[in-house]
Design a protein around this motif. Structure first.
Motif, PDB file in Angstrom:
ATOM      1  N   MET A  27       0.841  -1.177   0.000  1.00 39.76           N
ATOM      2  CA  MET A  27       0.000   0.000   0.000  1.00 39.76           C
ATOM      3  C   MET A  27       0.881   1.233   0.000  1.00 39.76           C
ATOM      4  N   SER A  28       0.529   2.086  -0.853  1.00 41.72           N
ATOM      5  CA  SER A  28       1.298   3.318  -0.960  1.00 41.72           C
ATOM      6  C   SER A  28       0.710   4.360  -0.028  1.00 41.72           C
ATOM      7  N   ALA A  29       1.543   5.129   0.587  1.00 38.99           N
ATOM      8  CA  ALA A  29       1.089   6.177   1.490  1.00 38.99           C
ATOM      9  C   ALA A  29       0.761   7.447   0.739  1.00 38.99           C
ATOM     10  N   PHE A  30       1.131   7.505  -0.528  1.00 41.43           N
ATOM     11  CA  PHE A  30       0.909   8.723  -1.316  1.00 41.43           C
ATOM     12  C   PHE A  30      -0.379   8.619  -2.090  1.00 41.43           C
ATOM     13  N   ASP A  31      -1.074   9.746  -2.198  1.00 42.41           N
ATOM     14  CA  ASP A  31      -2.288   9.824  -2.996  1.00 42.41           C
ATOM     15  C   ASP A  31      -1.898  10.551  -4.271  1.00 42.41           C
ATOM     16  N   TYR A  32      -2.019   9.881  -5.408  1.00 46.46           N
ATOM     17  CA  TYR A  32      -1.539  10.456  -6.653  1.00 46.46           C
ATOM     18  C   TYR A  32      -2.556  11.362  -7.317  1.00 46.46           C
ATOM     19  N   ARG A  33      -3.780  11.453  -6.754  1.00 48.61           N
ATOM     20  CA  ARG A  33      -4.755  12.368  -7.345  1.00 48.61           C
ATOM     21  C   ARG A  33      -4.370  13.796  -6.974  1.00 48.61           C
ATOM     22  N   ASN A  34      -4.748  14.683  -7.811  1.00 49.42           N
ATOM     23  CA  ASN A  34      -4.441  16.071  -7.479  1.00 49.42           C
ATOM     24  C   ASN A  34      -5.601  16.708  -6.743  1.00 49.42           C
ATOM     25  N   PHE A  35      -5.418  17.938  -6.343  1.00 53.36           N
ATOM     26  CA  PHE A  35      -6.413  18.640  -5.535  1.00 53.36           C
ATOM     27  C   PHE A  35      -7.721  18.809  -6.285  1.00 53.36           C
ATOM     28  N   ASP A  36      -7.683  19.111  -7.548  1.00 52.50           N
ATOM     29  CA  ASP A  36      -8.912  19.313  -8.338  1.00 52.50           C
ATOM     30  C   ASP A  36      -9.724  18.024  -8.408  1.00 52.50           C
ATOM     31  N   ASP A  37      -9.071  16.898  -8.544  1.00 50.94           N
ATOM     32  CA  ASP A  37      -9.787  15.623  -8.585  1.00 50.94           C
ATOM     33  C   ASP A  37     -10.517  15.383  -7.262  1.00 50.94           C
ATOM     34  N   ARG A  38      -9.839  15.623  -6.161  1.00 45.12           N
ATOM     35  CA  ARG A  38     -10.473  15.428  -4.838  1.00 45.12           C
ATOM     36  C   ARG A  38     -11.632  16.381  -4.655  1.00 45.12           C
ATOM     37  N   ARG A  39     -11.466  17.652  -5.088  1.00 39.77           N
ATOM     38  CA  ARG A  39     -12.545  18.646  -4.946  1.00 39.77           C
ATOM     39  C   ARG A  39     -13.738  18.254  -5.795  1.00 39.77           C
ATOM     40  N   GLN A  40     -13.509  17.812  -7.014  1.00 39.00           N
ATOM     41  CA  GLN A  40     -14.609  17.400  -7.899  1.00 39.00           C
ATOM     42  C   GLN A  40     -15.332  16.177  -7.323  1.00 39.00           C
ATOM     43  N   HIS A  41     -14.577  15.251  -6.794  1.00 36.87           N
ATOM     44  CA  HIS A  41     -15.171  14.046  -6.197  1.00 36.87           C
ATOM     45  C   HIS A  41     -16.036  14.416  -4.984  1.00 36.87           C
ATOM     46  N   SER A  42     -15.564  15.329  -4.153  1.00 39.24           N
ATOM     47  CA  SER A  42     -16.325  15.786  -2.999  1.00 39.24           C
ATOM     48  C   SER A  42     -17.593  16.505  -3.427  1.00 39.24           C
ATOM     49  N   ALA A  43     -17.502  17.339  -4.415  1.00 41.46           N
ATOM     50  CA  ALA A  43     -18.677  18.077  -4.910  1.00 41.46           C
ATOM     51  C   ALA A  43     -19.694  17.108  -5.493  1.00 41.46           C
ATOM     52  N   ALA A  44     -19.207  16.078  -6.198  1.00 42.48           N
ATOM     53  CA  ALA A  44     -20.128  15.086  -6.782  1.00 42.48           C
ATOM     54  C   ALA A  44     -20.839  14.316  -5.679  1.00 42.48           C
ATOM     55  N   ALA A  45     -20.129  13.969  -4.602  1.00 38.92           N
ATOM     56  CA  ALA A  45     -20.751  13.241  -3.495  1.00 38.92           C
ATOM     57  C   ALA A  45     -21.806  14.105  -2.820  1.00 38.92           C
ATOM     58  N   LYS A  46     -21.502  15.391  -2.619  1.00 39.15           N
ATOM     59  CA  LYS A  46     -22.480  16.306  -2.009  1.00 39.15           C
ATOM     60  C   LYS A  46     -23.693  16.470  -2.903  1.00 39.15           C
ATOM     61  N   ALA A  47     -23.486  16.545  -4.195  1.00 40.28           N
ATOM     62  CA  ALA A  47     -24.598  16.690  -5.136  1.00 40.28           C
ATOM     63  C   ALA A  47     -25.457  15.437  -5.129  1.00 40.28           C
ATOM     64  N   ALA A  48     -24.830  14.269  -5.025  1.00 39.16           N
ATOM     65  CA  ALA A  48     -25.590  13.011  -4.991  1.00 39.16           C
ATOM     66  C   ALA A  48     -26.453  12.955  -3.730  1.00 39.16           C
ATOM     67  N   LEU A  49     -25.894  13.369  -2.592  1.00 36.46           N
ATOM     68  CA  LEU A  49     -26.676  13.393  -1.357  1.00 36.46           C
ATOM     69  C   LEU A  49     -27.840  14.365  -1.466  1.00 36.46           C
ATOM     70  N   LEU A  50     -27.590  15.548  -2.055  1.00 38.17           N
ATOM     71  CA  LEU A  50     -28.656  16.533  -2.208  1.00 38.17           C
ATOM     72  C   LEU A  50     -29.740  16.019  -3.150  1.00 38.17           C
ATOM     73  N   ALA A  51     -29.341  15.349  -4.225  1.00 35.05           N
ATOM     74  CA  ALA A  51     -30.319  14.796  -5.171  1.00 35.05           C
ATOM     75  C   ALA A  51     -31.141  13.704  -4.498  1.00 35.05           C
ATOM     76  N   LYS A  52     -30.486  12.891  -3.677  1.00 35.83           N
ATOM     77  CA  LYS A  52     -31.209  11.837  -2.964  1.00 35.83           C
ATOM     78  C   LYS A  52     -32.221  12.448  -2.003  1.00 35.83           C
ATOM     79  N   PHE A  53     -31.821  13.512  -1.295  1.00 38.05           N
ATOM     80  CA  PHE A  53     -32.725  14.174  -0.363  1.00 38.05           C
ATOM     81  C   PHE A  53     -33.894  14.823  -1.098  1.00 38.05           C
ATOM     82  N   LYS A  54     -33.610  15.489  -2.243  1.00 39.56           N
ATOM     83  CA  LYS A  54     -34.675  16.163  -3.007  1.00 39.56           C
ATOM     84  C   LYS A  54     -35.603  15.154  -3.674  1.00 39.56           C
TER      85      LYS A  54
END
Length: 126
Positions: free
Chosen positions: A1-28
């Protein structure tokens, strides 16, 4: 297991925004509380709860009635045993009294016989 995360900051931000949008869509996507289907489901749940409580009360009443009947039967059985024991003790006491009276009469009879023999012996000597 590698201790480094090779994704960049934009990828993590987009993934977080997509998860929040999915939760909001589920709630709506949930129907509102005043929706007839939701009201019907709530009513059905309330009826189930009420039926369950009714069955619970009926079972409790049946259990209490069974316990009460068992206690009554036990009390009646104990009373019958007690009355039988009292009757048995009374019969034993009567038998003991009768035996004592018989023994007393037998002793008196023997004593009277000895007294009569002694009297007869004295009469024959004179």
């Amino acid at each position: 297991m590698s201790a480094f995360d090779y994704r960049n900051f934009d990828d993590r931000r987009q993934h977080s925004a997509a998860a929040k949008a999915a939760l909001l869509a589920k709630f709506k996507a949930r129907p509102p509380a005043d929706d007839p289907e939701m009201i019907a489901k709530a009513k059905a749940r309330a009826e189930l709860v009420q039926a369950r409580e009714t069955r619970t009360r009926e079972r409790e009443a049946a259990r209490i009635a069974a316990e009460k009947q068992a206690a009554e039967e036990k009390r009646a059985r104990e009373e019958a045993e007690l009355s039988a024991q009292i009757a048995r003790e009374a019969a034993e006491a009567a038998a003991l009294q009768e035996r004592k009276a018989y023994e007393l009469a037998a002793k008196k009879e023997l004593r009277d016989a000895r007294y009569a023999a002694r009297k007869a012996k004295v009469k024959t000597k004179r």
